[in-house]
Scaffold this motif. Structure first.
Motif, short mmCIF file in Angstrom:
data_model
loop_
_atom_site.label_atom_id
_atom_site.label_comp_id
_atom_site.label_asym_id
_atom_site.label_seq_id
_atom_site.Cartn_x
_atom_site.Cartn_y
_atom_site.Cartn_z
N TYR A 149 0.82 -1.20 0.00
CA TYR A 149 0.00 0.00 0.00
C TYR A 149 0.86 1.26 0.00
CZ TYR A 149 -3.83 -3.17 1.17
OH TYR A 149 -4.75 -4.18 1.14
N VAL A 150 1.96 1.24 0.77
CA VAL A 150 2.86 2.39 0.80
C VAL A 150 3.54 2.59 -0.55
CG1 VAL A 150 4.97 3.32 1.84
CG2 VAL A 150 3.25 2.23 3.30
N ALA A 151 4.03 1.49 -1.13
CA ALA A 151 4.70 1.57 -2.44
C ALA A 151 3.75 2.08 -3.51
CB ALA A 151 5.26 0.20 -2.82
N ALA A 152 2.51 1.63 -3.49
CA ALA A 152 1.53 2.08 -4.49
C ALA A 152 1.25 3.58 -4.32
CB ALA A 152 0.24 1.28 -4.36
N ALA A 153 1.14 4.03 -3.07
CA ALA A 153 0.89 5.45 -2.83
C ALA A 153 2.06 6.31 -3.30
CB ALA A 153 0.62 5.69 -1.34
N LEU A 154 3.27 5.87 -3.03
CA LEU A 154 4.45 6.62 -3.47
C LEU A 154 4.55 6.62 -5.00
CD1 LEU A 154 7.12 5.52 -0.83
CD2 LEU A 154 5.86 7.68 -0.95
N ALA A 155 4.18 5.52 -5.63
CA ALA A 155 4.18 5.46 -7.09
C ALA A 155 3.19 6.47 -7.67
CB ALA A 155 3.84 4.05 -7.56
N VAL A 156 2.02 6.57 -7.05
CA VAL A 156 1.02 7.55 -7.49
C VAL A 156 1.58 8.97 -7.34
CG1 VAL A 156 -1.21 8.58 -6.92
CG2 VAL A 156 -0.98 6.09 -7.07
N PHE A 157 2.22 9.23 -6.22
CA PHE A 157 2.77 10.56 -5.96
C PHE A 157 3.83 10.94 -7.01
CE2 PHE A 157 6.20 13.08 -3.99
CZ PHE A 157 5.52 14.27 -3.80
N PHE A 158 4.78 10.05 -7.23
CA PHE A 158 5.86 10.38 -8.17
C PHE A 158 5.33 10.43 -9.62
CE2 PHE A 158 8.58 8.78 -4.64
CZ PHE A 158 9.30 9.96 -4.45
N LEU A 159 4.35 9.61 -9.93
CA LEU A 159 3.73 9.69 -11.26
C LEU A 159 3.07 11.06 -11.44
CD1 LEU A 159 2.84 8.36 -13.92
CD2 LEU A 159 0.83 7.47 -12.69
N SER A 160 2.37 11.50 -10.41
CA SER A 160 1.72 12.82 -10.46
C SER A 160 2.75 13.93 -10.64
CB SER A 160 0.92 13.04 -9.18
OG SER A 160 0.53 14.39 -9.06
N VAL A 170 -8.14 11.74 -10.59
CA VAL A 170 -8.37 10.40 -11.13
C VAL A 170 -7.50 9.37 -10.43
CG1 VAL A 170 -8.13 8.96 -13.19
CG2 VAL A 170 -9.13 11.24 -13.38
N VAL A 171 -6.19 9.66 -10.30
CA VAL A 171 -5.30 8.65 -9.70
C VAL A 171 -5.58 8.48 -8.21
CG1 VAL A 171 -3.46 8.89 -11.42
CG2 VAL A 171 -3.44 10.37 -9.38
N PHE A 172 -6.01 9.55 -7.54
CA PHE A 172 -6.39 9.43 -6.13
C PHE A 172 -7.60 8.50 -5.99
CE2 PHE A 172 -8.86 10.71 -2.40
CZ PHE A 172 -7.90 10.63 -1.41
N ALA A 173 -8.60 8.69 -6.85
CA ALA A 173 -9.79 7.84 -6.81
C ALA A 173 -9.44 6.39 -7.12
CB ALA A 173 -10.83 8.36 -7.80
N LEU A 174 -8.53 6.19 -8.07
CA LEU A 174 -8.10 4.84 -8.42
C LEU A 174 -7.38 4.17 -7.25
CD1 LEU A 174 -6.85 5.31 -12.11
CD2 LEU A 174 -8.89 4.07 -11.34
N TYR A 175 -6.57 4.94 -6.53
CA TYR A 175 -5.86 4.38 -5.37
C TYR A 175 -6.86 3.97 -4.28
CZ TYR A 175 -2.68 3.88 -1.43
OH TYR A 175 -1.99 3.39 -0.34
N ALA A 176 -7.84 4.83 -4.04
CA ALA A 176 -8.85 4.51 -3.03
C ALA A 176 -9.63 3.26 -3.42
CB ALA A 176 -9.80 5.70 -2.86
N ALA A 177 -9.99 3.16 -4.71
CA ALA A 177 -10.71 1.98 -5.19
C ALA A 177 -9.85 0.72 -5.07
CB ALA A 177 -11.12 2.19 -6.65
N TYR A 178 -8.56 0.88 -5.32
CA TYR A 178 -7.63 -0.24 -5.19
C TYR A 178 -7.59 -0.77 -3.76
CZ TYR A 178 -2.88 -1.75 -3.88
OH TYR A 178 -1.79 -2.37 -3.31
N LEU A 179 -7.55 0.14 -2.76
CA LEU A 179 -7.55 -0.27 -1.36
C LEU A 179 -8.85 -1.00 -1.01
CD1 LEU A 179 -6.10 2.87 0.50
CD2 LEU A 179 -4.90 0.75 -0.10
N ILE A 180 -9.96 -0.46 -1.46
CA ILE A 180 -11.27 -1.06 -1.15
C ILE A 180 -11.37 -2.46 -1.74
CG2 ILE A 180 -13.74 -0.86 -1.60
CD1 ILE A 180 -13.34 2.21 -1.46
N ARG A 181 -10.93 -2.60 -2.99
CA ARG A 181 -11.01 -3.90 -3.65
C ARG A 181 -10.04 -4.89 -3.03
NH1 ARG A 181 -13.03 -6.01 -8.27
NH2 ARG A 181 -11.87 -7.69 -9.28
N ARG A 182 -8.83 -4.42 -2.72
CA ARG A 182 -7.80 -5.31 -2.16
C ARG A 182 -8.22 -5.86 -0.81
NH1 ARG A 182 -4.41 -8.75 -2.14
NH2 ARG A 182 -2.15 -8.51 -2.26
#
Length: 491
Positions: free
Chosen positions: A433-444, A463-475
């Motif tokens: 979860y931490v790695a995915a969040a950092l990836a979103v940040f650096f991509l942004s 968009v990427v924030f919403a996708l990250y939240a959806a990823y957590l919910i699904r995971r």
């Protein structure tokens, strides 16, 4: 059981958000009426106050929670045992506060010289701050008692009144032109003093006619538990203020240390949401995890709590870091130049909550001497990285030193837990979860640099924030609909 923790966190959370929001109204106000150097005095003082509070409360809050649980385990006249515990812990902290204030008044000239030229010109600042600390310490154990009794709304009500009065007085003093007088920023401390005095008077009504009275035998047992927490707490609190002191003393005079201190203090205030979440979680989790649970239940709940804490923290991290230019408007225009350090500060704040979770086991097992090892490692890291980075990078170096300090405490806490109290934390999932969040940040960050268009960049961030939240919910297979329905039914 975790549902109970979630409910307690929600109660403290909603109310704490309201209280802290009122308090943080002072940040945009002060950063618009004070210069960077003057606001540096506010930052300096309010970094030192928690150190004094930690010293004078002596770890008695955690001791009160733990020994209250012991009283329930022992049975008998539990009410009388808790009353004696309350009187003793309140008595010793109150006495320490009186001695402290007398020392401050007696040596205020020398203290002012140690603190710098701004205080030499106004040694009365030191006296007012000492008086604030006196009443805050006097109220500390009664507030802890409210938490132990589960009286969250009373607790928050008094805290809210304290902050509301402080804010109202600050705005009133500003409207009256008092901040423009020679006493200047000292009126900030006068407003705080009045609020602390009134709050102390109100919380006396919850004491059930108990007077501070020290039971020496009980105090001896309490001190055995609390002294390691005191030493560890001092080191931990020092981590929270040492970065500011190192700025004051290590930044070259030509770079205006007090101005850099003011900038640093203003930007750290922007990380309010992360600290709000940490504070509300701590207020609920500390008495919760120090209650009477079987070891197996404690281990299971603590492991799950850390995972969900990290999930929520990374959402908050992205919510602020991706839109930091918007949050920068919280502070005055002269303070916004330092906004680039915000993601580093947010990362450090996330780690604070991680090692808080990793500390509950040794508090529960009464191995509180380990707190010294944890916070001591953080203090060493802060001092080492601060002395290395701050002279060259100024307040930017202080932000990285703070992150290094929190990282050291997490690393040592992880090792101690693995060595002495193995807990099945989901480190793989947490790391994911931490790695995915950092990836979103650096991509942004990359997209923002490539496009150079703020509107397009913010649209991408949403968009990427919403996708990250959806990823957590699904995971985690979280049933959001069921959660909403349950909340509506309770409502």
């Amino acid at each position: 059981m975790l549902e109970k923790l979630a409910k307690q966190t929600a109660v403290y959370g909603i109310s704490t958000i309201v209280v802290r929001f009122l308090s943080y109204l002072l940040t945009p106000y002060y950063t618009r009426i004070f210069e960077q150097g003057t606001y540096g005095v506010v930052t300096d003082v309010y970094a030192l106050i928690p150190l004094a509070l930690t010293l004078l409360t002596m770890g008695m809050e955690s001791s009160y929670f733990r020994f209250s649980a012991r009283a329930e385990e022992a049975g008998g006249d539990v009410r009388a045992a808790k009353r004696r515990l309350f009187a003793t812990t309140w008595g010793v902290t109150s006495l320490a506060a009186v001695v402290f204030l007398l020392a401050v008044l007696l040596f205020r000239g020398g203290i002012s010289r140690l603190m710098g030229p701004a205080y030499v010109a106004h040694p009365e600042y030191v006296a007012w701050v000492g008086a604030i600390i006196l009443f805050d310490v006097w109220a500390c154990i009664p507030f802890a008692r409210l938490r132990e009794q589960g009286r969250a709304m009373t607790y928050v009500g008094f805290k809210a009144l304290n902050v509301a009065l402080n804010v109202a007085l600050a705005f009133a003093f500003g409207a009256a032109g008092l901040f423009a007088t020679d006493f200047g920023v000292g009126w900030v401390f006068v407003a705080n003093f009045i609020a602390s005095l009134v709050t102390w008077g109100l919380i006396l009504t919850t004491a059930d006619r108990t007077l501070p009275r020290i039971d020496r035998k009980l105090l001896g047992a309490v001190f055995v538990y609390s002294l390691p927490l005191l030493v560890g707490g001092l080191a931990g609190t020092a981590n929270e203020f040492l970065d500011r002191q190192l700025i004051k003393y290590l930044v070259p005079a030509s770079a205006d240390p007090m101005a850099q201190l003011g900038l640093y203090g203003a930007i750290t205030k922007i990380a309010v949401v992360m600290m709000l979440f940490y504070q509300m979680y701590r207020l609920a989790a500390e008495p919760f995890f120090l209650s009477n649970f079987k070891k197996s239940d404690f281990v299971t709940m603590n492991a799950a709590a850390l995972k969900y804490y990290v999930m929520a923290s990374m959402l908050i991290f992205l919510g602020i870091a991706l839109f930091r230019d918007v949050f920068a408007r919280i502070v005055g225009r002269d303070f916004r130049e330092g906004i680039y350090i915000l993601p580093v500060i947010l990362g450090a704040n996330v780690l604070t909550g991680v090692w808080l979770n990793l500390s509950f086991w040794y508090k529960r097992e009464e191995r509180t001497s380990l707190a010294i090892v944890v916070t001591g490692s953080g203090l060493v890291a802060m001092f080492a990285f601060g002395c290395w980075l701050i002279p060259a990078w100024g307040y930017y170096g202080a932000a990285w030193a703070r992150l290094a300090s929190e990282s050291a405490m997490v690393a040592v806490s992880w090792w101690l837990n693995r060595r002495f109290f193995p807990t099945p934390y989901a480190w793989g999932r947490i790391g994911e979860y931490v790695a995915a969040a950092l990836a979103v940040f650096f991509l942004s960050e990359g997209v923002m640099r490539l496009t150079g268009n703020i509107v397009a960049g913010y649209a991408f961030n949403i968009v990427v924030f919403a996708l990250y939240a959806a990823y957590l919910i699904r995971r985690e297979r979280i049933d959001v609909g069921a959660m909403v329905r349950a909340a509506l039914r309770r409502g």
